[in-house]
Structure formats: C-alpha cells, structure tokens
Design an enzyme around this catalytic site. Structure first.
Site, mmCIF file in Angstrom:
data_model
loop_
_atom_site.group_PDB
_atom_site.id
_atom_site.type_symbol
_atom_site.label_atom_id
_atom_site.label_comp_id
_atom_site.label_asym_id
_atom_site.label_seq_id
_atom_site.Cartn_x
_atom_site.Cartn_y
_atom_site.Cartn_z
ATOM 1 N N LYS A 1 -12.459 -0.999 8.428
ATOM 2 C CA LYS A 1 -10.824 -2.349 8.845
ATOM 3 C C LYS A 1 -11.439 -2.113 10.782
ATOM 4 C CE LYS A 1 -7.931 -1.702 5.686
ATOM 5 N NZ LYS A 1 -7.702 -2.992 4.854
ATOM 6 N N ASP B 1 -0.569 6.750 6.521
ATOM 7 C CA ASP B 1 -2.020 6.160 6.152
ATOM 8 C C ASP B 1 -1.974 4.894 7.619
ATOM 9 O OD1 ASP B 1 -3.517 4.029 4.711
ATOM 10 O OD2 ASP B 1 -2.368 3.140 3.339
ATOM 11 N N TRP C 1 0.745 -0.691 -0.387
ATOM 12 C CA TRP C 1 0.368 0.043 -0.292
ATOM 13 C C TRP C 1 1.209 1.656 -0.298
ATOM 14 C CZ3 TRP C 1 -4.480 -0.244 -1.833
ATOM 15 C CH2 TRP C 1 -5.835 -1.319 -1.855
HETATM 16 C C1 PLP Z 1 -3.279 0.961 4.799
HETATM 17 C C2 PLP Z 1 -3.927 -0.042 3.450
HETATM 18 N N1 PLP Z 1 -4.572 1.532 3.040
HETATM 19 C C3 PLP Z 1 -4.575 1.920 1.288
HETATM 20 C C4 PLP Z 1 -5.685 0.941 1.182
HETATM 21 C C5 PLP Z 1 -6.874 1.516 0.450
HETATM 22 O O1 PLP Z 1 -7.555 1.808 0.748
HETATM 23 P P1 PLP Z 1 -9.128 1.544 0.690
HETATM 24 O O2 PLP Z 1 -9.986 0.536 -0.590
HETATM 25 O O3 PLP Z 1 -9.925 2.717 0.739
HETATM 26 O O4 PLP Z 1 -8.845 2.792 -1.360
HETATM 27 C C6 PLP Z 1 -5.669 -0.350 2.273
HETATM 28 C C7 PLP Z 1 -6.613 -1.359 1.873
HETATM 29 O O5 PLP Z 1 -7.291 -2.573 2.113
HETATM 30 C C8 PLP Z 1 -4.533 -0.763 3.796
HETATM 31 O O6 PLP Z 1 -4.942 -1.904 4.142
#
Ligand code: PLP
Length: 363
Positions: free
Chosen positions: A199, A175, A100
């Site tokens: 989550k 994040d 991510w």
């Molecule tokens: C650490 C992290 N960042 C970003 C995301 C992406 O999130 P979204 O699907 O809400 O865009 C996730 C999704 O699991 C994630 O675990």
C-alpha cells in the site's frame, strides 16, 4: 486519458520511483545485472537492504532497541507468527474494529487449538458493521497478558485509531498495513508493528515487522521461518528474501524522505483526504459509512450514493473516465477511494468534479 488508481492494494506507487527502477532495470549500479539477478548475499544487495532499513528507521524514528525485518507471507502470516512467538501460555487481547482485525483474531483462535495461549476479544464493533472504533475498557486487561492487538487503519471500513488505548503496560501490537508512513505514530508506544508493503511501501511480497528486542522469543519456534529471533538475527537473510520488493521499498523510502518525511506526508494526506470528506459531508447525495469523524482514515475513504444501482453506475462511469479500482470491497459494496501516499492531490480534485457531475445527473 489520465489514469488514477484508487486501489486499496497493491496500489499506486510514486512515479519517480517507477522511473528510477525503470532506468536501473537492466543494469543496476554498473553491475551489468538487474537487481532481480543479484545474489541476496552480494555486496550490492547488502547495501540495498541496509539502506532500506536505515531509511525506514529514520522515517519512523525507530529506536535502536527495536529490530526491523523484511519478511514474506503478507500481513496475514503475522496473524499466526505473532501469537506463536509472543503469546505462548498467556493471554492475548484483540480489538476488532474491522474485517482484518477480525481475521487476526480468528487466526489466533484457530492457533490456540494447537498452541497453548488464550486469545480474548477485548472490544468489537462488528455488530454495527465496524462503523466506528469501539471503546476499550482497560479495567478488563490483565497486566500479565502478552499483548493487545489493534489494527491502526481499517482498510475496508475506512476507520483508524490515532489515540492508542491505555493497556496497563501490556505491549500494543499493531497491524499498520494501510497507514504505515501515512501518519505519525510513536514507535515506543508499540511492542510490535507489522505491515504488508503493497500500500504505502512497495510491491506485494514484502512484510515489514518492527519489534522491541525484549519481546523476541527465548525458545525456538515451530519453524525457523516463523521465528522472529532467527529472522531478526539473520538480518532478514535467513533465506532468500523478496529482493526486488525490498529494492523498490528502498526507493520509496528515499522518495518519502526527499518529500519531507512522515510529518510532511501526514499534512499532505490530511489535506488531500479532507477535500473528499468535506465534499461528502456537505452533500445530501453521498454519505460516509463512518460514524465518528474522529475515526476517519486518511488512507481509505468509503462512500455510497442513495442506492446500490447508482453505486454500480458510478463505478462504471468512473472507470470509463480513468478513475480505476474505486469499487468498495466486496464485503461492504459502495465506493472506496484509497488515497495512499503516492496518490496525487490532482486525482482527488478530478474525482470531486466527477462526483459533482454525477450527483447533478442522478439526483
Ligand atoms: C489492515 C490489513 N491487514 C492485513 C491485510 C492482509 O495483507 P496480506 O494480503 O499482505 O496478507 C490487509 C490487506 O489489504 C490489510 O489491509
């Protein structure tokens, strides 16, 4: 059969929250309407969003000079909103310790082709498939940079940053999607925090952004929807927000507060995840891909058996017994137990029983 949901997100929600939502489903607070049917400009919804913000502020000890927003577009939209609002004409550093974080960096690079700013890879553990949190050399940081981006918890790889890097006063942007409200962080150590709700907070569709006021942009952005200042000044009501998701988030915050708040939750999470880590450690059948125990996530715990075939067998048998969504992310394989706040301790104990039995039968 008891069902345990190990999904990495959307994920298990607290049973009492779902029951409360069910009880209020058709008639919210004697309004004769479902929360879904309320206008986002109504008094009822205004109370919901204000309470949600207040509860989150209490739980995370968010100081008054930070704005809290309930936005849309997932954490992924923040990958662009962030540089767009904060980095114009400046450097922006990225620590890439997971898939991510890599996406956040890649999006920034893409945006830098049209908006003038300079995304810089500060540290990465991609070469060893993100099996650890890379060291950060603060000597490389230009103190005039816009921010240093980190991912506090790597959902796919199962690592986390607990001790924040020294950044020479450059704001840390995080994040926090997969460990927000699961462990304690000091908000004042961050310039901005963002997290998808699906989550530890509620259903998919809500994205939390917490930003220090002095970092809000002075100039208007490309689009009003992508403009932190406009969103913050409108109290997340610039357009129609994800009202039902915000309502569930409020219920989850109430549940967490009643349970004792983030410090109590962290204690529970450390104990709960510790049961699984201790078991994996003493086993010569299961292994964890995480190299350093200090980097272990309390939220997402990946593990493997000695072979891919056995991994597949494990997932299949586990599923039949009610251990759902325990397959690892498609990019890494193996298994992953996501033990978010609402995941019950008993689910870990039952999983350990199954793991022992599977080991005996397949060793
Ligand atoms: C650490 C992290 N960042 C970003 C995301 C992406 O999130 P979204 O699907 O809400 O865009 C996730 C999704 O699991 C994630 O675990």
């Amino acid at each position: 059969m008891t069902i345990y949901n190990f999904s990495a997100g959307p994920a298990v929600l607290p049973k009492p929250v779902l029951e409360k939502a069910q009880a209020e489903f058709l008639d919210y607070n004697h309004s004769g309407m479902s929360v879904m049917e309320l206008s986002h400009r109504s008094k009822e919804f205004d109370d919901i969003i204000k309470d949600a913000e207040k509860l989150l502020r209490d739980l995370m000890a968010i100081p008054d000079n930070y704005k809290v927003m309930f936005l849309q577009g997932g954490a992924s939209t923040q990958f662009s909103m962030l540089p767009l609002n904060l980095a114009k004409g400046r450097k922006a550093y990225y620590v890439v310790a997971g898939s991510w974080g890599k996406k956040a960096y890649t999006e920034a690079v893409k945006l830098s082709k049209t908006i003038p700013f300079e995304p810089i890879l500060l540290a990465s553990s991609e070469e060893t498939t993100y099996d650890h949190i890379p060291d950060i050399d603060s000597a490389k940081i230009d103190k005039d940079a816009a921010y240093v981006h980190i991912t506090t918890n790597n959902t796919i790889e199962g690592t986390a940053i607990y001790d924040l890097p020294e950044t020479k006063g450059v704001p840390i942007v995080a994040d926090m999607s997969s460990n927000i409200l699961a462990v304690r962080y000091n908000i004042e150590d961050f310039g901005l925090i963002y997290a998808g709700a699906q989550k530890n907070i509620g259903p998919a569709g809500v994205t939390i952004v917490i930003v220090r006021e002095d970092l809000l942009n002075d100039e208007p952005m490309l689009s009003s929807m992508l403009d932190y200042r406009i969103q913050a000044e409108a109290g997340s009501l610039y357009n129609t927000p994800p009202t039902y998701g915000i309502y569930i988030a409020k219920l989850v915050f109430e549940w967490l507060k009643e349970l004792g708040g983030v410090d109590e939750m962290e204690k529970i999470n450390r104990e709960k995840s510790g049961l699984l880590y201790d078991f994996i450690e003493q086993s010569d059948f299961y292994t964890s891909p995480v190299k350093n125990s200090k980097d272990r996530s309390v939220a997402n715990i990946p593990f493997v058996t000695p072979s891919k075939d056995l991994d597949a067998k494990f997932v299949k048998e586990a599923d039949a017994l009610g251990f759902k969504n325990i397959k690892g992310h498609r990019s890494v394989g193996g298994m992953r137990a996501s033990l978010y706040n609402a995941f019950p301790r008993q689910g870990v104990l039952d999983l350990l029983e199954f793991m022992k039995k599977f080991e005996e039968e397949n060793k």
